[in-house]
Motif scaffolding. Structure first.
Motif, PDB file in Angstrom:
ATOM      1  N   TYR A   1      93.114 111.154  79.881  1.00  0.00           N
ATOM      2  CA  TYR A   1      94.222 110.528  79.148  1.00  0.00           C
ATOM      3  C   TYR A   1      94.556 111.317  77.877  1.00  0.00           C
ATOM      4  O   TYR A   1      95.732 111.501  77.548  1.00  0.00           O
ATOM      5  CB  TYR A   1      93.888 109.070  78.800  1.00  0.00           C
ATOM      6  CG  TYR A   1      94.066 108.130  79.975  1.00  0.00           C
ATOM      7  CD1 TYR A   1      95.305 108.021  80.611  1.00  0.00           C
ATOM      8  CD2 TYR A   1      93.021 107.362  80.458  1.00  0.00           C
ATOM      9  CE1 TYR A   1      95.477 107.176  81.699  1.00  0.00           C
ATOM     10  CE2 TYR A   1      93.187 106.512  81.539  1.00  0.00           C
ATOM     11  CZ  TYR A   1      94.414 106.425  82.157  1.00  0.00           C
ATOM     12  OH  TYR A   1      94.591 105.596  83.236  1.00  0.00           O
TER      13      TYR A   1
ATOM     14  N   LEU B   1      96.436 114.368  78.940  1.00  0.00           N
ATOM     15  CA  LEU B   1      97.803 114.041  79.355  1.00  0.00           C
ATOM     16  C   LEU B   1      98.675 113.690  78.149  1.00  0.00           C
ATOM     17  O   LEU B   1      99.846 114.075  78.093  1.00  0.00           O
ATOM     18  CB  LEU B   1      97.779 112.855  80.329  1.00  0.00           C
ATOM     19  CG  LEU B   1      97.480 113.211  81.780  1.00  0.00           C
ATOM     20  CD1 LEU B   1      97.216 111.959  82.600  1.00  0.00           C
ATOM     21  CD2 LEU B   1      98.650 113.974  82.389  1.00  0.00           C
ATOM     22  N   PHE B   2      98.088 112.989  77.191  1.00  0.00           N
ATOM     23  CA  PHE B   2      98.858 112.627  75.995  1.00  0.00           C
ATOM     24  C   PHE B   2      99.268 113.889  75.242  1.00  0.00           C
ATOM     25  O   PHE B   2     100.412 114.035  74.820  1.00  0.00           O
ATOM     26  CB  PHE B   2      98.033 111.697  75.085  1.00  0.00           C
ATOM     27  CG  PHE B   2      98.866 111.055  74.001  1.00  0.00           C
ATOM     28  CD1 PHE B   2      99.455 109.818  74.211  1.00  0.00           C
ATOM     29  CD2 PHE B   2      99.100 111.700  72.795  1.00  0.00           C
ATOM     30  CE1 PHE B   2     100.257 109.234  73.235  1.00  0.00           C
ATOM     31  CE2 PHE B   2      99.892 111.128  71.813  1.00  0.00           C
ATOM     32  CZ  PHE B   2     100.471 109.883  72.028  1.00  0.00           C
TER      33      PHE B   2
ATOM     34  N   LEU C   1     101.983 115.752  77.262  1.00  0.00           N
ATOM     35  CA  LEU C   1     103.263 115.049  77.212  1.00  0.00           C
ATOM     36  C   LEU C   1     103.874 115.113  75.819  1.00  0.00           C
ATOM     37  O   LEU C   1     105.078 115.319  75.671  1.00  0.00           O
ATOM     38  CB  LEU C   1     103.063 113.580  77.601  1.00  0.00           C
ATOM     39  CG  LEU C   1     103.185 113.255  79.075  1.00  0.00           C
ATOM     40  CD1 LEU C   1     102.832 111.806  79.336  1.00  0.00           C
ATOM     41  CD2 LEU C   1     104.605 113.519  79.546  1.00  0.00           C
ATOM     42  N   PHE C   2     103.025 114.931  74.808  1.00  0.00           N
ATOM     43  CA  PHE C   2     103.528 114.966  73.428  1.00  0.00           C
ATOM     44  C   PHE C   2     104.191 116.309  73.145  1.00  0.00           C
ATOM     45  O   PHE C   2     105.271 116.372  72.555  1.00  0.00           O
ATOM     46  CB  PHE C   2     102.383 114.714  72.438  1.00  0.00           C
ATOM     47  CG  PHE C   2     102.806 114.865  70.990  1.00  0.00           C
ATOM     48  CD1 PHE C   2     103.561 113.882  70.375  1.00  0.00           C
ATOM     49  CD2 PHE C   2     102.474 116.000  70.269  1.00  0.00           C
ATOM     50  CE1 PHE C   2     103.978 114.026  69.059  1.00  0.00           C
ATOM     51  CE2 PHE C   2     102.884 116.154  68.950  1.00  0.00           C
ATOM     52  CZ  PHE C   2     103.635 115.157  68.338  1.00  0.00           C
TER      53      PHE C   2
ATOM     54  N   LEU D   1     101.697 109.249  84.874  1.00  0.00           N
ATOM     55  CA  LEU D   1     101.846 110.173  83.733  1.00  0.00           C
ATOM     56  C   LEU D   1     101.983 111.620  84.210  1.00  0.00           C
ATOM     57  O   LEU D   1     102.725 112.405  83.623  1.00  0.00           O
ATOM     58  CB  LEU D   1     100.638 110.028  82.794  1.00  0.00           C
ATOM     59  CG  LEU D   1     100.572 108.679  82.062  1.00  0.00           C
ATOM     60  CD1 LEU D   1      99.216 108.502  81.391  1.00  0.00           C
ATOM     61  CD2 LEU D   1     101.687 108.566  81.040  1.00  0.00           C
TER      62      LEU D   1
ATOM     63  N   VAL E   1     105.538 112.060  85.328  1.00  0.00           N
ATOM     64  CA  VAL E   1     106.444 112.187  84.177  1.00  0.00           C
ATOM     65  C   VAL E   1     106.330 113.588  83.576  1.00  0.00           C
ATOM     66  O   VAL E   1     107.332 114.228  83.242  1.00  0.00           O
ATOM     67  CB  VAL E   1     106.128 111.104  83.106  1.00  0.00           C
ATOM     68  CG1 VAL E   1     106.950 111.338  81.849  1.00  0.00           C
ATOM     69  CG2 VAL E   1     106.415 109.716  83.657  1.00  0.00           C
TER      70      VAL E   1
ATOM     71  N   ALA F   1     108.651 112.160  68.603  1.00  0.00           N
ATOM     72  CA  ALA F   1     107.946 112.619  69.815  1.00  0.00           C
ATOM     73  C   ALA F   1     106.733 111.736  70.086  1.00  0.00           C
ATOM     74  O   ALA F   1     106.445 111.388  71.233  1.00  0.00           O
ATOM     75  CB  ALA F   1     107.524 114.072  69.648  1.00  0.00           C
TER      76      ALA F   1
ATOM     77  N   THR G   1     106.221 109.475  73.426  1.00  0.00           N
ATOM     78  CA  THR G   1     105.029 109.687  74.257  1.00  0.00           C
ATOM     79  C   THR G   1     104.245 108.375  74.405  1.00  0.00           C
ATOM     80  O   THR G   1     103.795 108.032  75.512  1.00  0.00           O
ATOM     81  CB  THR G   1     104.126 110.773  73.638  1.00  0.00           C
ATOM     82  OG1 THR G   1     104.926 111.899  73.321  1.00  0.00           O
ATOM     83  CG2 THR G   1     103.032 111.195  74.600  1.00  0.00           C
TER      84      THR G   1
ATOM     85  N   PHE H   1     103.362 106.246  77.815  1.00  0.00           N
ATOM     86  CA  PHE H   1     102.011 105.783  78.147  1.00  0.00           C
ATOM     87  C   PHE H   1     101.999 104.269  78.397  1.00  0.00           C
ATOM     88  O   PHE H   1     101.403 103.789  79.355  1.00  0.00           O
ATOM     89  CB  PHE H   1     101.036 106.157  77.022  1.00  0.00           C
ATOM     90  CG  PHE H   1     100.229 107.374  77.344  1.00  0.00           C
ATOM     91  CD1 PHE H   1     100.843 108.612  77.480  1.00  0.00           C
ATOM     92  CD2 PHE H   1      98.862 107.304  77.551  1.00  0.00           C
ATOM     93  CE1 PHE H   1     100.115 109.741  77.808  1.00  0.00           C
ATOM     94  CE2 PHE H   1      98.116 108.427  77.879  1.00  0.00           C
ATOM     95  CZ  PHE H   1      98.745 109.648  78.007  1.00  0.00           C
TER      96      PHE H   1
ATOM     97  N   ALA I   1     103.433 103.494  81.668  1.00  0.00           N
ATOM     98  CA  ALA I   1     102.510 103.861  82.754  1.00  0.00           C
ATOM     99  C   ALA I   1     101.452 102.780  82.941  1.00  0.00           C
ATOM    100  O   ALA I   1     101.169 102.354  84.071  1.00  0.00           O
ATOM    101  CB  ALA I   1     101.854 105.201  82.441  1.00  0.00           C
TER     102      ALA I   1
END
Lengths: 411, 236
Positions: free
Chosen positions: A10, A13-14, A17-18, A351, A354, B19, B23, B27, B30
């Motif tokens: 996680y 992924l954060f 994505l960020f 995620l 995305v 951002a 994000t 999350f 999700a």
């Protein structure tokens, strides 16, 4: 152990994505937010003198194409000089290059093989042009590119401008995947420059202010990635590096896995070693976006790619072992069935989808700003599916080599 | 033609904050979506369990009326509700999903265990009254990571159920807190040495392959032989 694995997944992924969202938000802010400064339409006479260096080492197959494209540039004849530096070639490179010496813009120098940075430094010593650039002998440029790259030097703080780099005539499966990757790089390079955070001035046709290069002491070996080392040195000195995505350069890319692997190990190794040399920039507010997000994200992306690869590999191996154990006992049977109940709807998968969607958006934007085409290339699915499995292979090799400092070779 | 980008590296905190918020929203979406779909699954399992419960209740009622019905009617219907097998598979799948709410999962497992025990008791009672000889195995496993052979034992029992449709396998999570299940464990003297099988009232510990179980339960192969002979007679 599984819990820790989930938490790291996680977190990774954060972070990914960020970073994607950050670049996209920055792009939208730039496009729709403030008024973009449009440089004055430069008259031909206002264009600076430019020296383009073509370092060659055994480039008999490609040097003619490179020189032809340079001589076709829409740039005032009196303001362009082309310096071919034969870096100790043992093939017909010198002979082919000499045929072009009849053109007053072309000068040829021959030296003992010492690497690209030594060729660039020889050219630096031989020219008095205001700008100096490099075009590897495996690349060609579009006619309007040089003028597009030269104009932003009106801004006295600009030390370098990078172009939009594309794959030259992609043919193989690998080259088509690289074609997509290069469009993603077009977007990244564009946004890194917009954020004042470009940390690479790529070999194919990046243009530099000669006085700044001299002030900084010329090119260095830079762990076989002199283009990255020079960019970091320019950043450390406080100059700006811009990007003109419409200035197109087409470069020949590796067409075999072995050649691609060797090239990318060199790039990743160079980044890691230069990151060590310029570590003071990381998480340093003095370097703004570059120090606080772009460089750390580049480093973290290596760790994230390796982590995901290891995790997928582990799960894959575990599933194969389970299937084998099951097949040993109950045999192999496949009865196709579809049950909505068993469709994976985990948050992690959502995620990942995305994240992939955002990557496709970034590729599309890269295509839009460099070629005007809104849609990503048709080979984008190949890139999405297969490239993620290739990248960790050279990243892992580069990490090991960087750790032991074993070095890499150009060719 | 896109204008060249030349920016300074000064940070705009609004961009970072925007951002971050976007994000975080991705999350949150999700997690919400995963939770929503898992709730749908849990509801589906609960509905299936309710159907099984109704089937069992129906069978119990039928059994209570045995006096006015023939044993053949009962024995024809005494096969455990066909829905219970898929329910077990669905619960096993939910157990592999990290985002499933644990309390809800434990409730589903308890309910499933109770349904199996009820079916077991009913089957024993019907068999006794109607002179049937049911073949069943009680299987005790653990999924706490302390039972190396449980996965493989599960495959063996799946293979047996496939080969012998008359065989009924009741599987129980040994560690599930359920008074009825704990009583079943005590009655059968099952120790915490898993995987454990109870066949004809006797506990067997450790991994047992198909051949081992066929040796313990010779009725199984006899059943198959009888079926083959019956089929041959019908063909003739």
């Amino acid at each position: 152990m599984t819990e820790i694995g989930h938490i790291i997944t996680y977190a990774a992924l954060f972070t990914a994505l960020f970073f994607e969202v950050f670049l996209l938000v920055s792009f939208l802010e730039r496009r729709f937010g403030k008024t973009v400064h449009t440089p004055k339409s430069a008259k031909e006479l206002a264009l600076p003198r430019v020296a383009i260096v073509v370092p060659c080492f055994n480039e008999e197959n490609t040097v003619a194409g490179t020189l032809d494209s340079l001589l076709s540039l829409s740039y005032p004849h009196g303001k362009l000089e082309i310096l071919v530096i034969d870096d100790g070639s043992t093939d017909r490179t010198a002979e082919i290059a000499h045929k072009y010496a009849l053109d007053s813009r072309v000068r040829i120098y021959r030296k003992k093989n010492g690497g690209k940075h030594t060729a660039m430094n020889l050219a630096l010593a031989k020219t008095d042009a205001e700008l100096i650039g490099c075009l590897d002998a495996d690349s060609v440029v579009e006619a309007s590119s040089l003028a597009m790259l030269a104009r932003p030097f009106e801004n006295k703080n600009v030390a370098a401008i990078t172009p939009g780099i594309h794959v030259r005539e992609p043919k193989t499966f690998l080259q088509h995947m690289q074609n997509v990757e290069y469009l993603l790089s077009v977007f990244n390079r564009f946004m890194f420059s917009a954020l004042g955070s470009a940390f690479i001035t790529p070999g194919p046709f990046s243009i530099f202010r000669t006085s700044v290069v001299r002030e900084l002491g010329g090119w260095r070996h830079g762990h076989s990635t002199e283009d990255m080392e020079m960019a970091l040195r320019i950043q450390a000195a406080g100059y700006l590096i811009g990007n003109a995505p419409s200035a197109s350069v087409h470069t020949t890319t590796p067409h075999t896995l072995k050649a691609l692997f060797r090239q990318r190990v060199r790039w990743a190794y160079g980044f890691l070693r230069n990151a060590i040399d310029y570590r003071s920039m990381f998480i340093n507010r003095m370097y703004g976006n570059l120090g606080m997000i772009i460089l750390p994200a580049a480093l973290i992306s290596i760790a994230v790619a390796l982590f995901f690869f290891a995790r997928i590999f582990w799960y894959g191996a575990h599933t194969v072992a389970q299937t084998y154990a099951r097949a040993q006992i109950i045999g192999i049977s496949f009865t196709p069935s579809f049950d909505l109940f068993y469709i994976n709807t985990s948050a992690i998968l959502f995620l990942i989808y995305v994240s992939i969607l955002l990557i496709v958006v970034l590729i599309s934007v890269g295509s839009l700003i460099s070629t005007g085409r809104r849609l990503p290339p048709s080979s984008t699915p190949l890139f999405i599916i297969f490239y993620g499995f290739l990248v960790p292979l050279w990243l892992a090799t580069a990490v090991v080599r960087a750790f032991f400092g074993t070095g890499v070779r150009w060719k | 033609m896109e204008e060249p980008s030349i920016g300074t590296r000064s940070m705009r905190w609004q961009t970072y904050a925007t951002a971050f918020v976007i994000t975080a929203l991705i999350f949150a979406t999700a997690f919400y979506a995963a939770n929503y779909f898992n709730n749908l699954r849990a509801t589906e399992v609960r509905t299936a369990q309710d159907n099984v419960f109704i089937d069992i209740l129906s069978l119990e009622t039928q059994f209570a009326l045995l006096a006015s019905h023939s044993c053949s009617d009962i024995s024809e219907n005494s096969v455990l509700s066909r829905e219970i097998g898929p329910v077990g598979e669905r619960i096993a799948y939910l157990e592999t999903q990290a985002s499933v709410e644990q309390d809800s999962l434990v409730r589903l497992k308890r309910y499933y265990s109770l349904l199996q025990i009820k079916d077991l008791l009913l089957m024993q009672e019907v068999s006794e009254k109607c002179g049937l000889e049911p073949i069943f195995i009680l299987y005790f496993f653990s999924n706490k990571g302390d039972c190396e052979d449980c996965e493989e034992q599960g495959y063996v029992l799946t293979a047996l159920s496939r080969d012998y449709p008359q065989l009924r396998v009741y599987s129980f999570d040994y560690n599930l807190e359920n008074p009825a299940l704990q009583t079943l464990i005590q009655i059968n003297n099952v120790e915490n040495d898993l995987p454990a099988l109870v066949i004809n009232g006797l506990p067997y510990y450790g991994l047992h392959n198909v051949e081992d179980i066929e040796n313990i339960l010779p009725e199984l192969t006899a059943l198959q032989t009888t079926e083959s002979e019956d089929a041959a007679t019908i063909k003739r």
